[in-house]
Design a protein around this motif. Structure first.
Motif, mmCIF file in Angstrom:
data_model
loop_
_atom_site.group_PDB
_atom_site.id
_atom_site.type_symbol
_atom_site.label_atom_id
_atom_site.label_comp_id
_atom_site.label_asym_id
_atom_site.label_seq_id
_atom_site.Cartn_x
_atom_site.Cartn_y
_atom_site.Cartn_z
ATOM 1 N N UNK A 23 0.822 -0.978 0.216
ATOM 2 C CA UNK A 23 -0.093 -0.081 -0.024
ATOM 3 C C UNK A 23 0.955 1.220 0.155
ATOM 4 N N UNK A 24 0.577 2.266 -0.953
ATOM 5 C CA UNK A 24 1.376 3.308 -0.990
ATOM 6 C C UNK A 24 0.626 4.448 -0.378
ATOM 7 N N UNK A 25 1.239 5.363 0.406
ATOM 8 C CA UNK A 25 0.479 6.490 1.047
ATOM 9 C C UNK A 25 1.635 7.716 0.834
ATOM 10 N N UNK A 26 0.951 8.839 0.993
ATOM 11 C CA UNK A 26 1.726 10.115 0.984
ATOM 12 C C UNK A 26 0.915 11.141 -0.018
ATOM 13 N N UNK A 27 1.801 12.002 -0.452
ATOM 14 C CA UNK A 27 1.204 13.226 -1.316
ATOM 15 C C UNK A 27 1.494 12.600 -2.882
ATOM 16 N N UNK A 28 0.503 11.848 -3.303
ATOM 17 C CA UNK A 28 0.700 11.093 -4.497
ATOM 18 C C UNK A 28 0.055 11.486 -5.757
ATOM 19 N N UNK A 29 0.515 12.009 -6.730
ATOM 20 C CA UNK A 29 -0.301 12.337 -8.041
ATOM 21 C C UNK A 29 -0.798 11.132 -8.727
ATOM 22 N N UNK A 30 0.356 10.509 -9.063
ATOM 23 C CA UNK A 30 0.266 9.218 -9.941
ATOM 24 C C UNK A 30 1.449 8.183 -9.546
ATOM 25 N N UNK A 31 0.939 7.031 -9.670
ATOM 26 C CA UNK A 31 1.848 5.824 -9.610
ATOM 27 C C UNK A 31 2.201 5.150 -11.058
ATOM 28 N N UNK A 32 3.483 5.124 -11.405
ATOM 29 C CA UNK A 32 3.664 4.518 -12.888
ATOM 30 C C UNK A 32 3.990 3.023 -12.550
ATOM 31 N N UNK A 33 5.081 2.877 -12.674
ATOM 32 C CA UNK A 33 5.057 1.117 -12.938
ATOM 33 C C UNK A 33 5.584 0.763 -11.323
ATOM 34 N N UNK A 34 4.980 -0.218 -10.946
ATOM 35 C CA UNK A 34 5.239 -0.847 -9.624
ATOM 36 C C UNK A 34 5.797 -2.498 -9.847
ATOM 37 N N UNK A 35 6.289 -2.716 -8.645
ATOM 38 C CA UNK A 35 6.802 -4.222 -8.921
ATOM 39 C C UNK A 35 7.380 -4.625 -7.519
ATOM 40 N N UNK A 94 10.449 -7.091 -1.449
ATOM 41 C CA UNK A 94 10.202 -5.452 -1.475
ATOM 42 C C UNK A 94 9.280 -5.149 -2.650
ATOM 43 N N UNK A 95 8.595 -4.268 -2.120
ATOM 44 C CA UNK A 95 7.579 -3.509 -2.989
ATOM 45 C C UNK A 95 8.304 -2.309 -3.137
ATOM 46 N N UNK A 96 8.280 -1.992 -4.673
ATOM 47 C CA UNK A 96 8.917 -0.814 -5.401
ATOM 48 C C UNK A 96 7.683 -0.136 -6.334
ATOM 49 N N UNK A 97 7.998 1.332 -6.218
ATOM 50 C CA UNK A 97 7.057 2.209 -7.120
ATOM 51 C C UNK A 97 7.665 3.215 -7.641
#
Length: 121
Positions: A23-35, A94-97
């Protein structure tokens, strides 16, 4: 700032299944590739699977047919369904974004803290 939090790791017997979440959180506009990446003791971190914003996927040969990566863009969340687990899948995952923050013209790469997966009888 952006935080990635993994969950779902644990101990499972060979042939079993686990489902990891990121789960990603914070001041996010857009998440591109995740892995998802993994690292075993004494080995380099290696790619497990990636997924683009439009859900195009890439898998390591070692997990093809056993693992499934997915994501929900509205929830900034990614999953890794791991089936038919083998002892050699034991590692920290590990999660990567790649994230574009609100107000930023560029993207940055973020990592989670990792979650342990142990496959053993």
């Amino acid at each position: 700032q952006v935080q990635l939090v993994e969950s779902g790791g644990g101990l499972v017997q060979p042939g079993g299944s686990l489902r990891l979440s990121c789960a990603a959180s914070g001041i996010i506009f857009r998440i591109n590739t995740m892995g998802w990446y993994r690292q075993s003791p004494g080995k380099q971190r290696e790619l497990v699977a990636t997924i683009t914003r439009d859900s195009s996927t890439v898998y390591a040969d070692s997990v093809k047919g056993r693992f499934t990566i997915s994501r929900d863009n509205a929830k900034n969340t990614m999953w890794l369904q791991m089936d038919n687990l083998k002892p050699e899948d034991t590692a920290i995952y590990y999660c990567n974004a790649v994230v574009v923050r609100l107000g930023s013209p560029t993207s940055n790469t973020y990592w989670g803290q990792g979650t342990q997966v142990t496959v053993s009888s």
